[in-house]
Design a protein around this motif. Sequence first.
Motif, PDB file in Angstrom:
ATOM      1  N   MET A  48     -58.286 110.521 -40.826  1.00  0.00           N
ATOM      2  CA  MET A  48     -56.955 109.826 -40.711  1.00  0.00           C
ATOM      3  C   MET A  48     -56.206 109.684 -41.969  1.00  0.00           C
ATOM      4  O   MET A  48     -55.421 109.038 -42.071  1.00  0.00           O
ATOM      5  CB  MET A  48     -57.361 108.371 -40.289  1.00  0.00           C
ATOM      6  N   ARG A  49     -56.153 109.937 -43.123  1.00  0.00           N
ATOM      7  CA  ARG A  49     -55.283 109.795 -44.218  1.00  0.00           C
ATOM      8  C   ARG A  49     -55.150 110.890 -45.219  1.00  0.00           C
ATOM      9  O   ARG A  49     -56.121 111.532 -45.239  1.00  0.00           O
ATOM     10  CB  ARG A  49     -55.850 108.419 -44.933  1.00  0.00           C
ATOM     11  N   ARG A  50     -54.112 111.036 -45.815  1.00  0.00           N
ATOM     12  CA  ARG A  50     -53.933 111.989 -46.772  1.00  0.00           C
ATOM     13  C   ARG A  50     -52.716 111.966 -47.765  1.00  0.00           C
ATOM     14  O   ARG A  50     -51.835 111.090 -47.548  1.00  0.00           O
ATOM     15  CB  ARG A  50     -53.691 113.550 -45.788  1.00  0.00           C
ATOM     16  N   ARG A  51     -52.579 112.664 -48.847  1.00  0.00           N
ATOM     17  CA  ARG A  51     -51.704 112.909 -49.851  1.00  0.00           C
ATOM     18  C   ARG A  51     -51.842 114.267 -50.331  1.00  0.00           C
ATOM     19  O   ARG A  51     -52.795 114.889 -50.252  1.00  0.00           O
ATOM     20  CB  ARG A  51     -51.774 111.730 -50.655  1.00  0.00           C
ATOM     21  N   SER A  52     -50.787 114.929 -50.955  1.00  0.00           N
ATOM     22  CA  SER A  52     -50.934 115.893 -51.645  1.00  0.00           C
ATOM     23  C   SER A  52     -51.208 116.152 -52.844  1.00  0.00           C
ATOM     24  O   SER A  52     -51.385 117.227 -53.425  1.00  0.00           O
ATOM     25  CB  SER A  52     -49.317 116.544 -51.358  1.00  0.00           C
ATOM     26  N   ASN A  59     -59.434 116.456 -51.513  1.00  0.00           N
ATOM     27  CA  ASN A  59     -58.995 115.039 -51.570  1.00  0.00           C
ATOM     28  C   ASN A  59     -60.055 114.135 -50.692  1.00  0.00           C
ATOM     29  O   ASN A  59     -60.352 114.333 -49.750  1.00  0.00           O
ATOM     30  CB  ASN A  59     -57.480 114.987 -50.855  1.00  0.00           C
ATOM     31  N   ARG A  60     -60.203 113.070 -51.283  1.00  0.00           N
ATOM     32  CA  ARG A  60     -61.117 112.003 -50.865  1.00  0.00           C
ATOM     33  C   ARG A  60     -60.389 110.683 -50.819  1.00  0.00           C
ATOM     34  O   ARG A  60     -60.320 110.209 -51.996  1.00  0.00           O
ATOM     35  CB  ARG A  60     -62.498 111.987 -51.581  1.00  0.00           C
ATOM     36  N   LEU A  61     -60.357 110.125 -49.998  1.00  0.00           N
ATOM     37  CA  LEU A  61     -59.640 108.814 -49.534  1.00  0.00           C
ATOM     38  C   LEU A  61     -60.592 107.908 -49.084  1.00  0.00           C
ATOM     39  O   LEU A  61     -61.153 108.013 -48.015  1.00  0.00           O
ATOM     40  CB  LEU A  61     -58.325 108.983 -48.724  1.00  0.00           C
ATOM     41  N   VAL A  62     -60.778 106.733 -49.650  1.00  0.00           N
ATOM     42  CA  VAL A  62     -61.330 105.658 -49.149  1.00  0.00           C
ATOM     43  C   VAL A  62     -60.737 104.297 -48.709  1.00  0.00           C
ATOM     44  O   VAL A  62     -59.798 103.903 -49.634  1.00  0.00           O
ATOM     45  CB  VAL A  62     -62.311 105.124 -50.583  1.00  0.00           C
ATOM     46  N   TYR A  63     -60.833 104.002 -47.781  1.00  0.00           N
ATOM     47  CA  TYR A  63     -60.103 102.748 -46.926  1.00  0.00           C
ATOM     48  C   TYR A  63     -61.452 101.608 -47.004  1.00  0.00           C
ATOM     49  O   TYR A  63     -62.459 101.760 -46.420  1.00  0.00           O
ATOM     50  CB  TYR A  63     -59.681 103.036 -45.672  1.00  0.00           C
ATOM     51  N   ARG A  64     -60.723 100.342 -47.448  1.00  0.00           N
ATOM     52  CA  ARG A  64     -61.739  99.502 -47.197  1.00  0.00           C
ATOM     53  C   ARG A  64     -61.334  98.221 -46.441  1.00  0.00           C
ATOM     54  O   ARG A  64     -60.089  98.133 -46.422  1.00  0.00           O
ATOM     55  CB  ARG A  64     -62.319  98.814 -48.623  1.00  0.00           C
ATOM     56  N   GLY A  65     -61.898  97.375 -45.947  1.00  0.00           N
ATOM     57  CA  GLY A  65     -61.480  96.221 -45.242  1.00  0.00           C
ATOM     58  C   GLY A  65     -62.514  95.470 -44.225  1.00  0.00           C
ATOM     59  O   GLY A  65     -63.700  95.582 -44.723  1.00  0.00           O
ATOM     60  N   SER A  66     -62.046  95.132 -43.101  1.00  0.00           N
ATOM     61  CA  SER A  66     -63.119  94.477 -42.283  1.00  0.00           C
ATOM     62  C   SER A  66     -63.038  94.773 -40.565  1.00  0.00           C
ATOM     63  O   SER A  66     -61.772  95.103 -40.378  1.00  0.00           O
ATOM     64  CB  SER A  66     -63.322  93.041 -42.455  1.00  0.00           C
ATOM     65  N   PHE A  82     -62.631 112.698 -46.050  1.00  0.00           N
ATOM     66  CA  PHE A  82     -62.556 113.788 -47.039  1.00  0.00           C
ATOM     67  C   PHE A  82     -62.197 115.306 -46.609  1.00  0.00           C
ATOM     68  O   PHE A  82     -62.409 115.703 -45.422  1.00  0.00           O
ATOM     69  CB  PHE A  82     -64.152 114.121 -47.680  1.00  0.00           C
ATOM     70  N   VAL A  83     -60.989 115.814 -47.133  1.00  0.00           N
ATOM     71  CA  VAL A  83     -60.339 116.765 -46.664  1.00  0.00           C
ATOM     72  C   VAL A  83     -61.345 118.158 -47.238  1.00  0.00           C
ATOM     73  O   VAL A  83     -61.408 118.564 -48.571  1.00  0.00           O
ATOM     74  CB  VAL A  83     -59.155 117.040 -47.065  1.00  0.00           C
ATOM     75  N   VAL A 108     -60.864 121.539 -41.504  1.00  0.00           N
ATOM     76  CA  VAL A 108     -61.683 120.554 -41.239  1.00  0.00           C
ATOM     77  C   VAL A 108     -61.984 119.287 -42.111  1.00  0.00           C
ATOM     78  O   VAL A 108     -61.831 119.431 -43.289  1.00  0.00           O
ATOM     79  CB  VAL A 108     -63.199 121.373 -41.293  1.00  0.00           C
ATOM     80  N   ILE A 109     -61.853 118.271 -41.466  1.00  0.00           N
ATOM     81  CA  ILE A 109     -62.059 116.756 -42.061  1.00  0.00           C
ATOM     82  C   ILE A 109     -63.401 116.370 -41.707  1.00  0.00           C
ATOM     83  O   ILE A 109     -63.931 116.075 -40.574  1.00  0.00           O
ATOM     84  CB  ILE A 109     -60.792 115.855 -41.537  1.00  0.00           C
ATOM     85  N   ARG A 110     -63.959 115.587 -42.939  1.00  0.00           N
ATOM     86  CA  ARG A 110     -65.170 114.867 -42.579  1.00  0.00           C
ATOM     87  C   ARG A 110     -64.750 113.291 -42.794  1.00  0.00           C
ATOM     88  O   ARG A 110     -64.411 112.936 -43.804  1.00  0.00           O
ATOM     89  CB  ARG A 110     -66.216 115.322 -43.655  1.00  0.00           C
ATOM     90  N   ASP A 111     -65.217 112.524 -41.970  1.00  0.00           N
ATOM     91  CA  ASP A 111     -64.756 110.894 -41.840  1.00  0.00           C
ATOM     92  C   ASP A 111     -66.060 110.301 -41.523  1.00  0.00           C
ATOM     93  O   ASP A 111     -66.832 110.486 -40.761  1.00  0.00           O
ATOM     94  CB  ASP A 111     -63.744 110.868 -40.863  1.00  0.00           C
ATOM     95  N   ARG A 112     -66.319 109.327 -42.528  1.00  0.00           N
ATOM     96  CA  ARG A 112     -67.595 108.607 -42.476  1.00  0.00           C
ATOM     97  C   ARG A 112     -67.239 107.129 -42.475  1.00  0.00           C
ATOM     98  O   ARG A 112     -66.289 106.559 -43.191  1.00  0.00           O
ATOM     99  CB  ARG A 112     -68.502 108.692 -43.564  1.00  0.00           C
ATOM    100  N   VAL A 113     -67.720 106.390 -41.481  1.00  0.00           N
ATOM    101  CA  VAL A 113     -67.295 104.855 -41.579  1.00  0.00           C
ATOM    102  C   VAL A 113     -68.816 104.034 -41.838  1.00  0.00           C
ATOM    103  O   VAL A 113     -69.721 104.550 -41.235  1.00  0.00           O
ATOM    104  CB  VAL A 113     -66.860 104.235 -40.176  1.00  0.00           C
ATOM    105  N   LEU A 114     -68.827 103.364 -42.851  1.00  0.00           N
ATOM    106  CA  LEU A 114     -69.806 102.467 -43.211  1.00  0.00           C
ATOM    107  C   LEU A 114     -69.743 100.953 -42.746  1.00  0.00           C
ATOM    108  O   LEU A 114     -68.647 100.337 -43.361  1.00  0.00           O
ATOM    109  CB  LEU A 114     -70.391 102.682 -44.672  1.00  0.00           C
TER     110      LEU A 114
END
Length: 258
Positions: free
Chosen positions: A1-5, A71-78, A89-90, A104-110
């Motif tokens: 779900m997210r990205r930047r160059s 690129n590794r993007l981390v999102y935090r919230g609730s 992670f791209v 291929v994108i690897r996405d993990r939710v904790l």
Amino acid sequence: MRRRSTHIATATVICVLTLGAPVLLAAGAAEGVQGPTSASTAARQVLHHPSASHFTKGRVTNPWFTLKPGNRLVYRGSDEGVPIEDIFFVTYRTRVVDGVRCRVIRDRVLQRGVLRERTTDWYAQTKRGTVWYFGENTALLNRRGHVTSREGSFQSGRDGAEAGIFMPAHPHVGDTFRQESYPGHAQDRFRILSLNGRTRGPLVATRHAMLTKETTPLERGVVDHKYYVRDIGTVTEKTVRGGSELLKLSSVTHVARR
């Protein structure tokens, strides 16, 4: 779900609201259905993706949704009051899905530091810049790490599933697209509400974000908003009806290829 160059070595959390361009605060017609589409014409969209020759063989450079390998993007919230973290992670890998080479994108939710969902996504971009979503392999986990559901998984070209448009090359307010088509399992769609959306988070503050509205007939009554910033990607996600999930981009780093 997210990205930047571009990548950042480390991220420093600072909150600033800017009045103009977005600020990232850190240390260190082969398109098929690409044109503007109204809500009334969305139902008539041709869902079949272009042939493989129209794609870039795994490179995704759309400025609103750039997927730079490493690129590794981390999102935090609730979510419903429970702290969550989403790690996107791209990877450096590609995979051929329905005849098209995808990134291929690897996405993990904790939740509270415990892995509760793991997903592998496949995206591809046409040479004209439209990003297509070719599917996902997802699994929900219990606290012991056992898979409890794979609902929502789909792969374009299998069992009647079709790829959908995730990000148009040239977004316009009012554009409506289907992101995926697997009736009864994966039917997300979105509409562009604004190109001057306001959002503020730990890393980005802007009045010029793309604001989208996401819905699915599989969860009627649930509405999500996403904010995208050029050259960064998704910076904020929140449920505005039918829930209380909120995620904001908190760090961007780059992992070198080994």
